[in-house]
Enzyme design. Structure first.
Site, short mmCIF file in Angstrom:
data_model
loop_
_atom_site.label_atom_id
_atom_site.label_comp_id
_atom_site.label_asym_id
_atom_site.label_seq_id
_atom_site.Cartn_x
_atom_site.Cartn_y
_atom_site.Cartn_z
N ARG A 1 -0.03 6.35 -6.69
CA ARG A 1 -1.27 7.02 -7.05
C ARG A 1 -1.30 8.74 -6.97
O ARG A 1 -1.89 9.22 -7.76
CB ARG A 1 -2.48 6.39 -6.10
CG ARG A 1 -2.74 4.94 -6.57
CD ARG A 1 -3.57 4.24 -5.27
NE ARG A 1 -4.64 4.91 -4.97
CZ ARG A 1 -5.30 4.74 -3.57
NH1 ARG A 1 -4.66 4.19 -2.60
NH2 ARG A 1 -6.32 5.56 -3.50
N SER B 1 -6.76 0.07 -0.43
CA SER B 1 -5.63 0.61 0.48
C SER B 1 -5.93 0.43 1.93
O SER B 1 -5.27 0.10 2.76
CB SER B 1 -5.42 2.03 0.01
OG SER B 1 -4.73 2.86 0.85
N ASP C 1 0.75 -1.33 0.01
CA ASP C 1 -0.04 -0.13 -0.03
C ASP C 1 0.81 1.20 -0.03
O ASP C 1 0.54 2.25 -0.74
CB ASP C 1 -0.87 0.01 0.97
CG ASP C 1 -1.87 1.24 1.17
OD1 ASP C 1 -2.33 1.57 0.23
OD2 ASP C 1 -1.74 2.09 2.37
N LYS D 1 -4.56 -2.55 5.17
CA LYS D 1 -3.89 -2.05 6.46
C LYS D 1 -4.59 -2.52 7.61
O LYS D 1 -4.12 -3.15 8.61
CB LYS D 1 -3.80 -0.61 6.67
CG LYS D 1 -2.64 0.02 5.78
CD LYS D 1 -2.78 1.34 5.66
CE LYS D 1 -3.65 1.73 4.83
NZ LYS D 1 -3.39 3.41 3.88
N1 URA Z 1 -6.64 6.34 3.28
C1 URA Z 1 -5.92 5.28 2.92
O1 URA Z 1 -5.19 4.84 3.72
N2 URA Z 1 -5.78 5.03 1.55
C2 URA Z 1 -6.43 5.67 0.55
O2 URA Z 1 -6.39 5.37 -0.52
C3 URA Z 1 -7.28 6.81 1.00
C4 URA Z 1 -7.38 7.02 2.09
#
Ligand code: URA
Length: 440
Positions: A168, A183, A161, A187
Site C-alpha cells: 500500500r 490493518s 498486514d 493486529k
Molecule cells: N496503522 C496501521 O497499523 N495500519 C494502517 O493502515 C494505518 C495505520
C-alpha cells in the site's frame, strides 16, 4: 478460483464472498498471488470500498495469517488499546498503569515511530536497561506478576498486514478506510485481548485529517471488533495540536511521570482519564462516570505511578530514572524559538512539529537510523495562548548541533500567530460504541 476474476468483481463494485477473500489473503501471503495482482485489488478496494462483512472477513484472514496469541493463561479481563498515531501521544504509558492498578490486565504489543508519529516502544527504550522484546512465556509472566507489560510486536503477528502495508505504501492505497481498519484490527485480534479501546486521532497531526473520516474509520473498526467477539469502543480525539507539551522520547517519559504525579498538562491528563475510564468500563468495572473517577483516583493516590515503576522494573529498566526524571541525560544542545510577532497562536501544523522532532533525531529518517533519545521539542505555548514579541514559543533539543537549522525552520513554519484567538475545539469529538455514536 482465479485472482483475475476476484479483481474483476471488485473493479465492478461487486461484493466479494468470504471464500474469495480468504483465497486472496492466503495465497498472497504464501506468494502464489503476485504483488501486481494484489496492487490492482488494493486500488479496486480503494475506489469501491468494502462492506462490513467483507472487511471483517479480510481482517480475520489477515489476523490468522500468523500467530494468534492465546492470552488465556493470564487471569482476568485483558484490555488492549490502540492509537492511530500522533505527535506527543504518550497515553499508553499513563493509562495502562492506571487500569492495571484496578486489576485489568494489559498485555500490549506496541509499535515504533512511523513517519512523523512517535511510537511507544521507542519512548520506553529511552529508559536505560528497559527491554521490549521477550519470549511469550516471559511476557505472560510479567503480566501475571505486575498486571501489565508493553513490548514490541512479535515477528509473526499478522504477516499479511506486514506484506500488504508495504505494498500500500508504494501504490498510493494507504488512505483507504477499509484497508486501514483491516490493518489495525488484524493486529489487535491476533494480539488476543478480550476488549479493545481505539483512540482514533483526528486533525493535522493524524492519519485521518477530517472528523467525518475519523468517525467512519472508528465505526468500521468497532464493527470488526464486535463481529469478532471483542468488546470494542473508539474515542475520536484531537490531533490538531500535539498532545501535552513534550515531543521526543525521554522528554515524553518525563511528561508521563509528571502526569502520573498529577502535575501533567491539562489536555494530556484529561484525555488519559477518558481513555483509562473507557478501558475500565470495557472491563466491567462500573459506569463510565465511575470508571473515570477511578482513573482520577489512581493518579491522585500515586498508585498508577507505582504500577509504572513495577512494569519498568519487570522489563529490566532502571527505576531510578522514573523516581527521579532529572537523571535522564539532557541533550547537549538546546535552542529557543522566540516569537517576533504578537497575537495568539491560531493553529499549529502538528505533522510539521512531528517532522521537526524527527529532524532533531527523535525519530528515524531511514529504517537503520539510531534514535537520539534526548532529542525533541518542549512547547511553551500552544493554540489559543497569547503571545508577546520576545516570548519563547518552544525549545528544541538535540545531541547533533547540525540538526538545528532545518528543524528550526520547520518549527517556525508550523506555528501560526494571528490577531484573533481561535475557536475552541473539544479534546474528544466523539465516542463510538456498538450501535451508537455520541458526538461532543
Ligand atoms: N496503522 C496501521 O497499523 N495500519 C494502517 O493502515 C494505518 C495505520
Amino acid at each position: 478460483m482465479r485472482m483475475y476474476d476476484i479483481i474483476h468483481k471488485k473493479r465492478n463494485n461487486e461484493e466479494l464472498t468470504d471464500e474469495e477473500i480468504n483465497f486472496m489473503i492466503n495465497n498472497y501471503v504464501s506468494g502464489e498471488i503476485p504483488d501486481y495482482q494484489m496492487s490492482a485489488m488494493l486500488m479496486a478496494i480503494y475506489f469501491n470500498g468494502m462492506n462490513d462483512r467483507e472487511i471483517s472477513t479480510m481482517t480475520n484472514a489477515m489476523a490468522k495469517s500468523g500467530d494468534m496469541v492465546d492470552l488465556s493463561s493470564i487471569e482476568g479481563i485483558k484490555v488492549d488499546k490502540h492509537s492511530t498515531g500522533g505527535v506527543g501521544d504518550k497515553t499508553t504509558l499513563i493509562i495502562a498503569p492506571i487500569v492495571a492498578y484496578y486489576g485489568v490486565k494489559v498485555a500490549k504489543m506496541s509499535g515504533r515511530g512511523l513517519g512523523h508519529t512517535g511510537g511507544t516502544v521507542d519512548k520506553m527504550e529511552a529508559i536505560p536497561g528497559l527491554k521490549t522484546n521477550f519470549t511469550q512465556e516471559e511476557f505472560f509472566n510479567i503480566v501475571n506478576k505486575t498486571g501489565i507489560s508493553v513490548i514490541g510486536q512479535s515477528g509473526n503477528l499478522a504477516p499479511a498486514d506486514k506484506k500488504l502495508y508495504a505494498l500500500r505504501d508504494v501504490t498510493a492505497t494507504v488512505e483507504s478506510i477499509p484497508l486501514i481498519a483491516a490493518s489495525i484490527m488484524s493486529k489487535k485480534l491476533a494480539a488476543g485481548s478480550d476488549c479493545i479501546l481505539l483512540d482514533v486521532k483526528t486533525g493535522s497531526g493524524a492519519f485521518m485529517k477530517t472528523l467525518d473520516d475519523s468517525i467512519s474509520l472508528a465505526e468500521k473498526m468497532v464493527a470488526i471488533g464486535e463481529n469478532c467477539g471483542r468488546k470494542t469502543v473508539a474515542l475520536i480525539t484531537d490531533m490538531d495540536i500535539p498532545l501535552g507539551n513534550n515531543i521526543g522520547n525521554a522528554l515524553e517519559i518525563k511528561e508521563v511521570v509528571d502526569t502520573l504525579k498529577g502535575k501533567g498538562p491539562k489536555d494530556l491528563t484529561e484525555i488519559c482519564i477518558k481513555l483509562a475510564g473507557n478501558m475500565l468500563y470495557l472491563a466491567n468495572k462500573g459506569t463510565l462516570e465511575q470508571c473515570e473517577n477511578m482513573a482520577k483516583e489512581a493518579i491522585q493516590n500515586g498508585y498508577a505511578l507505582e504500577k509504572l515503576i513495577e512494569m519498568v522494573e519487570a522489563q529490566g529498566g532502571d527505576i531510578d530514572y522514573i523516581k527521579d526524571t532529572n537523571k535522564f541525560e539532557p541533550a547537549k544542545y538546546s535552542c529557543e524559538i522566540i516569537s517576533d510577532n504578537e497575537g495568539f497562536i491560531n493553529s499549529m501544523d502538528t505533522e510539521g512539529l512531528g517532522i521537526a522532532s524527527t529532524m532533531l533525531g527523535a525519530g528515524r529518517e531511514t529504517k537503520e537510523d539510531d534514535i537520539d533519545y534526548a532529542a525533541g521539542i518542549i512547547l511553551n505555548k500552544k493554540v489559543g495562548d497569547e503571545i508577546k514579541k520576545g516570548d519563547i514559543l518552544c525549545t528544541l533539543y538535540t545531541n547533533d548541533k547540525d540538526k538545528f537549522e532545518n528543524a528550526k525552520n520547520k518549527v517556525k513554519e508550523s506555528i501560526y500567530i494571528d490577531a484573533k484567538t481561535p475557536e475552541k475545539t473539544p479534546l474528544i469529538f466523539a465516542r463510538v460504541e456498538k450501535n451508537s455514536i455520541d458526538k461532543f
